[in-house]
Write an enzyme that holds these catalytic residues in place. Sequence first.
Site, PDB file in Angstrom:
ATOM      1  N   LYS A 192      53.412  44.879  39.854  1.00 22.53           N
ATOM      2  CA  LYS A 192      53.645  43.788  39.397  1.00 22.53           C
ATOM      3  C   LYS A 192      54.820  44.101  37.871  1.00 22.53           C
ATOM      4  CE  LYS A 192      49.571  40.368  39.423  1.00 22.53           C
ATOM      5  NZ  LYS A 192      50.823  38.911  39.887  1.00 22.53           N
ATOM      6  N   ASP A 249      42.707  37.421  35.959  1.00 20.06           N
ATOM      7  CA  ASP A 249      42.715  36.720  37.140  1.00 20.06           C
ATOM      8  C   ASP A 249      41.366  37.047  37.507  1.00 20.06           C
ATOM      9  OD1 ASP A 249      44.048  36.382  39.191  1.00 20.06           O
ATOM     10  OD2 ASP A 249      44.618  38.276  39.706  1.00 20.06           O
ATOM     11  N   ASP A 273      50.296  43.050  45.594  1.00 19.33           N
ATOM     12  CA  ASP A 273      49.471  41.636  45.054  1.00 19.33           C
ATOM     13  C   ASP A 273      49.221  40.783  45.662  1.00 19.33           C
ATOM     14  OD1 ASP A 273      49.273  40.487  42.291  1.00 19.33           O
ATOM     15  OD2 ASP A 273      51.635  40.437  42.233  1.00 19.33           O
ATOM     16  N   GLU A 313      46.109  40.262  46.274  1.00 19.18           N
ATOM     17  CA  GLU A 313      44.841  40.756  46.624  1.00 19.18           C
ATOM     18  C   GLU A 313      43.620  39.360  46.613  1.00 19.18           C
ATOM     19  OE1 GLU A 313      46.479  40.481  43.827  1.00 19.18           O
ATOM     20  OE2 GLU A 313      44.468  39.404  42.693  1.00 19.18           O
ATOM     21  N   ARG A 349      43.334  37.085  47.987  1.00 24.92           N
ATOM     22  CA  ARG A 349      42.855  36.078  49.425  1.00 24.92           C
ATOM     23  C   ARG A 349      42.105  37.215  49.747  1.00 24.92           C
ATOM     24  NH1 ARG A 349      48.883  34.771  50.600  1.00 24.92           N
ATOM     25  NH2 ARG A 349      48.861  35.077  48.171  1.00 24.92           N
TER      26      ARG A 349
HETATM   27  N1  BES Z   1      46.534  36.840  40.666  1.00 33.24           N
HETATM   28  C1  BES Z   1      47.979  36.586  41.323  1.00 33.24           C
HETATM   29  C2  BES Z   1      48.573  35.021  40.583  1.00 33.24           C
HETATM   30  C3  BES Z   1      48.733  34.599  39.059  1.00 33.24           C
HETATM   31  C4  BES Z   1      50.462  34.472  39.409  1.00 33.24           C
HETATM   32  C5  BES Z   1      47.441  33.960  39.078  1.00 33.24           C
HETATM   33  C6  BES Z   1      50.245  34.229  37.895  1.00 33.24           C
HETATM   34  C7  BES Z   1      47.681  33.515  37.423  1.00 33.24           C
HETATM   35  C8  BES Z   1      49.104  33.606  36.966  1.00 33.24           C
HETATM   36  C9  BES Z   1      47.901  37.000  42.450  1.00 33.24           C
HETATM   37  O1  BES Z   1      47.587  37.829  42.601  1.00 33.24           O
HETATM   38  C10 BES Z   1      49.541  37.094  42.467  1.00 33.24           C
HETATM   39  O2  BES Z   1      49.716  37.953  42.486  1.00 33.24           O
HETATM   40  N2  BES Z   1      50.374  35.855  44.180  1.00 33.24           N
HETATM   41  C11 BES Z   1      50.983  36.813  44.552  1.00 33.24           C
HETATM   42  C12 BES Z   1      51.476  36.437  46.210  1.00 33.24           C
HETATM   43  C13 BES Z   1      52.500  36.910  46.551  1.00 33.24           C
HETATM   44  C14 BES Z   1      52.404  38.827  46.318  1.00 33.24           C
HETATM   45  C15 BES Z   1      52.207  36.416  48.075  1.00 33.24           C
HETATM   46  C16 BES Z   1      51.998  35.265  43.919  1.00 33.24           C
HETATM   47  O3  BES Z   1      51.774  34.538  43.648  1.00 33.24           O
HETATM   48  O4  BES Z   1      53.352  36.029  43.405  1.00 33.24           O
HETATM   49 ZN    ZN Z   2      45.837  38.276  41.237  1.00 32.71          ZN
HETATM   50 MN    MN Z   3      48.318  39.882  42.567  1.00 34.48          MN
END
Ligand code: BES
Ligand code: ZN
Ligand code: MN
Length: 496
Positions: free
Chosen positions: A278, A289, A348, A350, A352
């Site tokens: 990220k 998270d 990222d 992860e 699911r």
């Molecule tokens: N933990 C994040 C989602 C998240 C984003 C939680 C902002 C709280 C605030 C999750 O693991 C993630 O990174 N999701 C990605 C998925 C994508 C790579 C398909 C996302 O939402 O960008």
């Molecule tokens: Zn996450």
């Molecule tokens: Mn993630």
Amino acid sequence: MPLKLSCVAAELTQIHADLLAIGVFEGASVHIDALAPIDHALRGALARLLKREEFTGKKDQTVSVDTLGQIPAHRITIVGLGDKDKLGAPELRAFAARAAREVNATKGTALAIALPELPDPLRVRAVGEGIVLGAYRFTRYLTGERKPKAMLAKAALIVPPGTTIPLGHKKAFELGSRLGESVCITRDLVNDPPNELTPIRLAEAAQKMAKERGLQCRVFDRKELQRRGMKLIIAVAQGSANEPRLVHLIYKPAKASKKRLVVVGKGLTFDSGGLCIKPAQGMGEMKSDMSGAANVVGFMSAVAQLKPAFEVHGIMGCAENMPDGAAYRPGDVFGSFDGKTVEIINTDAEGRLVLADALSYARTVDPTVLLCNATLTGACVVALGQHCSGFYATSDELGERFNKAAKAAGEQFWRMPLLEDMKESLKSDVADLKHTGDRWGGSISAALFLREFVGETPFIHCDIAGPALSDKAYSFYTKGGTGHGVLTFLSFLDQM
Ligand code: BES
Ligand code: ZN
Ligand code: MN
């Protein structure tokens, strides 16, 4: 030091407190009558002030004054409660939380909350919840000058003199405060920094809560996860020096009916994104998270005190997502507890993966309803904002029930669609499934992916990515970890 609670019928001029918060309904003359004794003690200054501020009792209208020793309460805050018919449990909870926040801000230790009449037990409970939720502060890492010198020690609910307060109401008030404390367990876990709260520590926190509340708790370490074939949890954790854990909390009453509620939570104690790392901006927020798993701990703590007549299980998938030489990569293919194979697209995504194994493990206890909650996608925050969670339900009937539960709890949840045509985007050339879909509708494809692991079980998935952490206090939530969801799950339990 436990909070001392009391419910009393008394004249407002007799109340000893640092802050006396007086709720008044909208409508000109009524509240003036109730405030007359105080106004008299303040030699008419209160009536003049209310007039100057054009106070009508409209919802959330507030007037605060220091009483300068004219009455035993050091400070009074008069808060408009709005229309009497619209004053439900959520509104009373928010009112109490605001009052408790004001006691903290003014360095007081004793709070009295006065209402124009005694509400029903459910609303009295909400006042108890609100006091504890509003007074909450995360002070574990503050030292010296930064450590708060005063904290709320006494809270009283005051109703007009002559009102009889049944024992049931007093019990509801205390229960409310204990439910509030349960939500604060969640908040403490969310606020704890990721160097301290590793997956192992998160599992230990669940174990400690279980021991205190008389729940069963099973914890699977890496070896046990391997033995059971939970390959997706292992995959996510393999780039981290911190081992993963799966936690299974069990509430089982002596004579349990056939129903069984299972609540599952995402417990990523830190999500760096892994190799698909990220951006630095805001990465620290990914300590939250694990909010879904923290909600499970708070929820199960509350369940242990509410003692429903059926089994309730809580399952937490705990891991840390880090990049290193052993980290999982895009292109990797893994099996799962369910048996399906998964092609990794973006490390990222992860959450699911961890949830896929946690959900298929949850099926082994044969749930009547399987309720999942996770800070799963940024896409859901884009769709609904920071104060509203998305949820998915496998049937309209179940969706309606969950909607009602959220409304009753006063938490914002919005139903999102499981669009069947988007399943196409999860097709893989080399495995049974890809774990991410197209760029658009990211919250929906995540939910569709999870659904692949629950079979025919009635399933609700909540994407709490927006509200789990807040940059400011609002309603009955505090800044930082909010515990958003716990009260809704409790109200869903209540319906069952
Ligand atoms: N933990 C994040 C989602 C998240 C984003 C939680 C902002 C709280 C605030 C999750 O693991 C993630 O990174 N999701 C990605 C998925 C994508 C790579 C398909 C996302 O939402 O960008
Ligand atoms: Zn996450
Ligand atoms: Mn993630």
